[in-house]
Design a protein around this motif. Structure first.
Motif, PDB file in Angstrom:
ATOM      1  N   ARG A 128       0.813  -1.215   0.000  1.00 50.10           N
ATOM      2  CA  ARG A 128       0.000   0.000   0.000  1.00 50.10           C
ATOM      3  C   ARG A 128       0.844   1.261   0.000  1.00 50.10           C
ATOM      4  NH1 ARG A 128      -4.860  -1.596   4.146  1.00 50.10           N
ATOM      5  NH2 ARG A 128      -5.708  -3.227   2.808  1.00 50.10           N
ATOM      6  N   ASN A 129       2.044   1.168   0.531  1.00 49.57           N
ATOM      7  CA  ASN A 129       2.941   2.323   0.548  1.00 49.57           C
ATOM      8  C   ASN A 129       4.385   1.843   0.494  1.00 49.57           C
ATOM      9  OD1 ASN A 129       3.720   1.760   3.359  1.00 49.57           O
ATOM     10  ND2 ASN A 129       1.675   2.455   3.832  1.00 49.57           N
ATOM     11  N   ALA A 130       5.267   2.774   0.235  1.00 48.48           N
ATOM     12  CA  ALA A 130       6.688   2.444   0.129  1.00 48.48           C
ATOM     13  C   ALA A 130       7.500   3.587   0.719  1.00 48.48           C
ATOM     14  CB  ALA A 130       7.074   2.224  -1.332  1.00 48.48           C
ATOM     15  N   SER A 131       8.717   3.279   1.110  1.00 48.93           N
ATOM     16  CA  SER A 131       9.633   4.307   1.598  1.00 48.93           C
ATOM     17  C   SER A 131      11.038   3.988   1.115  1.00 48.93           C
ATOM     18  CB  SER A 131       9.599   4.400   3.125  1.00 48.93           C
ATOM     19  OG  SER A 131      10.097   3.222   3.713  1.00 48.93           O
ATOM     20  N   VAL A 132      11.838   5.034   1.046  1.00 53.46           N
ATOM     21  CA  VAL A 132      13.218   4.891   0.601  1.00 53.46           C
ATOM     22  C   VAL A 132      14.057   5.955   1.307  1.00 53.46           C
ATOM     23  CG1 VAL A 132      12.936   6.415  -1.405  1.00 53.46           C
ATOM     24  CG2 VAL A 132      14.711   4.668  -1.435  1.00 53.46           C
ATOM     25  N   LEU A 133      15.301   5.611   1.601  1.00 51.37           N
ATOM     26  CA  LEU A 133      16.228   6.579   2.165  1.00 51.37           C
ATOM     27  C   LEU A 133      17.066   7.165   1.040  1.00 51.37           C
ATOM     28  CD1 LEU A 133      17.473   4.661   5.330  1.00 51.37           C
ATOM     29  CD2 LEU A 133      15.947   6.639   5.278  1.00 51.37           C
ATOM     30  N   VAL A 134      17.185   8.491   1.029  1.00 49.48           N
ATOM     31  CA  VAL A 134      17.954   9.187  -0.002  1.00 49.48           C
ATOM     32  C   VAL A 134      19.004  10.048   0.686  1.00 49.48           C
ATOM     33  CG1 VAL A 134      17.849  10.770  -1.946  1.00 49.48           C
ATOM     34  CG2 VAL A 134      15.929   9.238  -1.502  1.00 49.48           C
ATOM     35  N   MET A 135      20.251   9.880   0.284  1.00 47.21           N
ATOM     36  CA  MET A 135      21.334  10.672   0.868  1.00 47.21           C
ATOM     37  C   MET A 135      21.057  12.158   0.645  1.00 47.21           C
ATOM     38  SD  MET A 135      23.190   8.450   2.173  1.00 47.21           S
ATOM     39  CE  MET A 135      23.010   6.697   2.052  1.00 47.21           C
ATOM     40  N   GLU A 136      21.279  12.956   1.672  1.00 47.88           N
ATOM     41  CA  GLU A 136      20.934  14.369   1.605  1.00 47.88           C
ATOM     42  C   GLU A 136      21.609  15.104   0.453  1.00 47.88           C
ATOM     43  OE1 GLU A 136      21.176  16.313   5.385  1.00 47.88           O
ATOM     44  OE2 GLU A 136      19.277  15.428   5.990  1.00 47.88           O
ATOM     45  N   GLY A 137      22.802  14.734   0.088  1.00 52.37           N
ATOM     46  CA  GLY A 137      23.499  15.421  -0.993  1.00 52.37           C
ATOM     47  C   GLY A 137      23.147  14.946  -2.389  1.00 52.37           C
ATOM     48  N   ASN A 138      22.297  13.955  -2.504  1.00 51.07           N
ATOM     49  CA  ASN A 138      21.969  13.375  -3.807  1.00 51.07           C
ATOM     50  C   ASN A 138      20.774  14.113  -4.423  1.00 51.07           C
ATOM     51  OD1 ASN A 138      21.429  11.796  -6.031  1.00 51.07           O
ATOM     52  ND2 ASN A 138      21.700   9.859  -4.944  1.00 51.07           N
ATOM     53  N   GLN A 139      21.030  15.288  -4.961  1.00 55.54           N
ATOM     54  CA  GLN A 139      19.960  16.130  -5.498  1.00 55.54           C
ATOM     55  C   GLN A 139      19.267  15.496  -6.698  1.00 55.54           C
ATOM     56  OE1 GLN A 139      18.708  18.734  -3.925  1.00 55.54           O
ATOM     57  NE2 GLN A 139      20.219  18.307  -2.351  1.00 55.54           N
ATOM     58  N   GLY A 140      19.992  14.763  -7.518  1.00 54.88           N
ATOM     59  CA  GLY A 140      19.389  14.098  -8.668  1.00 54.88           C
ATOM     60  C   GLY A 140      18.318  13.108  -8.245  1.00 54.88           C
ATOM     61  N   ALA A 141      18.637  12.280  -7.264  1.00 54.33           N
ATOM     62  CA  ALA A 141      17.659  11.298  -6.771  1.00 54.33           C
ATOM     63  C   ALA A 141      16.472  11.996  -6.118  1.00 54.33           C
ATOM     64  CB  ALA A 141      18.320  10.341  -5.780  1.00 54.33           C
ATOM     65  N   ARG A 142      16.747  13.034  -5.343  1.00 55.71           N
ATOM     66  CA  ARG A 142      15.666  13.767  -4.692  1.00 55.71           C
ATOM     67  C   ARG A 142      14.683  14.315  -5.723  1.00 55.71           C
ATOM     68  NH1 ARG A 142      15.927  15.643   0.390  1.00 55.71           N
ATOM     69  NH2 ARG A 142      17.638  14.937   1.657  1.00 55.71           N
ATOM     70  N   MET A 143      15.211  14.870  -6.809  1.00 54.04           N
ATOM     71  CA  MET A 143      14.341  15.425  -7.853  1.00 54.04           C
ATOM     72  C   MET A 143      13.494  14.339  -8.502  1.00 54.04           C
ATOM     73  SD  MET A 143      16.571  18.530  -9.627  1.00 54.04           S
ATOM     74  CE  MET A 143      16.865  17.506 -11.024  1.00 54.04           C
ATOM     75  N   ILE A 144      14.079  13.174  -8.766  1.00 52.61           N
ATOM     76  CA  ILE A 144      13.324  12.080  -9.380  1.00 52.61           C
ATOM     77  C   ILE A 144      12.167  11.673  -8.478  1.00 52.61           C
ATOM     78  CG2 ILE A 144      13.397   9.629  -9.996  1.00 52.61           C
ATOM     79  CD1 ILE A 144      16.297  10.180 -10.995  1.00 52.61           C
ATOM     80  N   TYR A 145      12.448  11.462  -7.199  1.00 51.07           N
ATOM     81  CA  TYR A 145      11.390  11.052  -6.276  1.00 51.07           C
ATOM     82  C   TYR A 145      10.314  12.130  -6.157  1.00 51.07           C
ATOM     83  CZ  TYR A 145      14.026   6.947  -4.920  1.00 51.07           C
ATOM     84  OH  TYR A 145      14.679   5.743  -4.946  1.00 51.07           O
ATOM     85  N   GLU A 146      10.722  13.379  -5.974  1.00 46.60           N
ATOM     86  CA  GLU A 146       9.756  14.461  -5.792  1.00 46.60           C
ATOM     87  C   GLU A 146       8.892  14.658  -7.035  1.00 46.60           C
ATOM     88  OE1 GLU A 146      12.132  17.775  -4.472  1.00 46.60           O
ATOM     89  OE2 GLU A 146      12.674  16.720  -2.617  1.00 46.60           O
ATOM     90  N   ARG A 147       9.471  14.562  -8.209  1.00 47.26           N
ATOM     91  CA  ARG A 147       8.702  14.722  -9.452  1.00 47.26           C
ATOM     92  C   ARG A 147       7.706  13.592  -9.661  1.00 47.26           C
ATOM     93  NH1 ARG A 147      13.618  16.490 -13.459  1.00 47.26           N
ATOM     94  NH2 ARG A 147      13.779  18.632 -12.713  1.00 47.26           N
ATOM     95  N   ASN A 148       7.909  12.496  -8.992  1.00 49.89           N
ATOM     96  CA  ASN A 148       7.034  11.334  -9.152  1.00 49.89           C
ATOM     97  C   ASN A 148       6.146  11.083  -7.941  1.00 49.89           C
ATOM     98  OD1 ASN A 148       7.671   9.930 -11.858  1.00 49.89           O
ATOM     99  ND2 ASN A 148       9.649  10.597 -11.060  1.00 49.89           N
ATOM    100  N   GLY A 149       5.916  12.125  -7.154  1.00 57.52           N
ATOM    101  CA  GLY A 149       4.935  12.042  -6.081  1.00 57.52           C
ATOM    102  C   GLY A 149       5.428  11.551  -4.737  1.00 57.52           C
TER     103      GLY A 149
END
Length: 72
Positions: free
Chosen positions: A22-43
């Protein structure tokens, strides 16, 4: 920048939904702006949780991103 990260993320989400998560979570390193943008753009949203850990000789901090898989 070629869309591969988004494709991988969408594939993972589809798999999770197929397995009835029903839900998912993932840890993203604070300095990894590329990954952060991908996750944020996809909800995916940060929920304020952070985890500090040691990887090799480095101390790092990661933020947790969460996604409600039932809203698709």
């Amino acid at each position: 920048g070629r869309g591969f990260g988004r494709l991988l993320l969408l594939g993972a989400e589809a798999r999770f939904q197929k397995e009835a998560y029903r839900n998912a979570s993932v840890l993203v390193m604070e300095g990894n702006q590329g990954a952060r943008m991908i996750y944020e753009r996809n909800g995916w949203l940060t929920d304020g949780a952070v985890k500090r850990m040691v990887i090799g000789a480095d101390a790092v901090t990661a933020s947790r991103y969460v996604r409600d898989l039932e809203e698709n």
